[in-house]
Design a protein around this motif. Structure first.
Motif, mmCIF file in Angstrom:
data_model
loop_
_atom_site.group_PDB
_atom_site.id
_atom_site.type_symbol
_atom_site.label_atom_id
_atom_site.label_comp_id
_atom_site.label_asym_id
_atom_site.label_seq_id
_atom_site.Cartn_x
_atom_site.Cartn_y
_atom_site.Cartn_z
ATOM 1 N N GLY A 26 -15.825 15.996 -43.449
ATOM 2 C CA GLY A 26 -15.467 14.638 -43.827
ATOM 3 C C GLY A 26 -16.577 13.846 -44.495
ATOM 4 O O GLY A 26 -16.379 12.689 -44.857
ATOM 5 N N SER A 41 -20.847 9.733 -43.833
ATOM 6 C CA SER A 41 -19.493 9.513 -43.332
ATOM 7 C C SER A 41 -18.895 8.311 -44.056
ATOM 8 O O SER A 41 -19.528 7.263 -44.145
ATOM 9 C CB SER A 41 -19.542 9.220 -41.831
ATOM 10 O OG SER A 41 -18.333 8.633 -41.398
ATOM 11 N N PRO A 42 -17.678 8.424 -44.572
ATOM 12 C CA PRO A 42 -17.065 7.283 -45.248
ATOM 13 C C PRO A 42 -16.728 6.132 -44.295
ATOM 14 O O PRO A 42 -16.655 4.984 -44.711
ATOM 15 C CB PRO A 42 -15.808 7.852 -45.887
ATOM 16 C CG PRO A 42 -15.570 9.171 -45.262
ATOM 17 C CD PRO A 42 -16.861 9.625 -44.642
ATOM 18 N N SER A 43 -16.561 6.418 -43.007
ATOM 19 C CA SER A 43 -16.203 5.366 -42.058
ATOM 20 C C SER A 43 -17.403 4.778 -41.318
ATOM 21 O O SER A 43 -17.306 3.707 -40.736
ATOM 22 C CB SER A 43 -15.196 5.914 -41.036
ATOM 23 O OG SER A 43 -15.765 6.987 -40.317
ATOM 24 N N ASN A 44 -18.534 5.480 -41.340
ATOM 25 C CA ASN A 44 -19.741 5.011 -40.664
ATOM 26 C C ASN A 44 -20.940 5.397 -41.520
ATOM 27 O O ASN A 44 -21.469 6.504 -41.394
ATOM 28 C CB ASN A 44 -19.843 5.635 -39.266
ATOM 29 C CG ASN A 44 -21.101 5.218 -38.541
ATOM 30 O OD1 ASN A 44 -21.925 4.474 -39.048
ATOM 31 N ND2 ASN A 44 -21.274 5.724 -37.331
#
Length: 114
Positions: A26, A41-44
């Motif tokens: 991811g 990480s795209p979310s963090n």
């Protein structure tokens, strides 16, 4: 002193295979200098892995720690007698950093963005 992030630095013997592997987990590429790629990480955005390819410098850290004031950390490490193995310097890609050897022998890249 404030720590902004700590990331593992992975020696990638096959950069393309390593990129494919971390993409499957991811991560996406945030910085690519050819010899080093930062996967994020795209979310963090503080969850990162640095991939260091075979063309990286001979002395390779096992982790990177981004701090808010690299000069203050360098001063504290030097005053404590720490083993500085790569001198404090400004790098052309926009960071100021030094490498220090921890008591177990691991090399830590201590870095701030300019």
């Amino acid at each position: 002193m404030s720590i902004r992030r700590a990331t593992p630095d992975v020696r990638a013997t096959d950069m393309e295979a390593s990129l494919d592997f971390y993409r499957l987990l991811g991560f996406h590429e945030a910085m690519d200098l050819g010899w080093v790629v930062t996967m994020v990480s795209p979310s963090n955005p503080t969850a990162q892995v640095l991939l260091m390819g075979p063309d990286a410098e001979q002395l390779q850290p096992t982790m990177s720690v981004e701090v808010d004031d690299v000069d203050a950390v360098h001063e504290a490490m030097t005053a404590a007698g720490a083993d500085i193995v790569y001198p404090l310097r400004d790098e052309p890609w926009g960071v100021r950093r030094f490498f220090v050897r921890d008591p177990s022998g691991a090399i830590v890249n201590v870095v701030s963005h300019r």
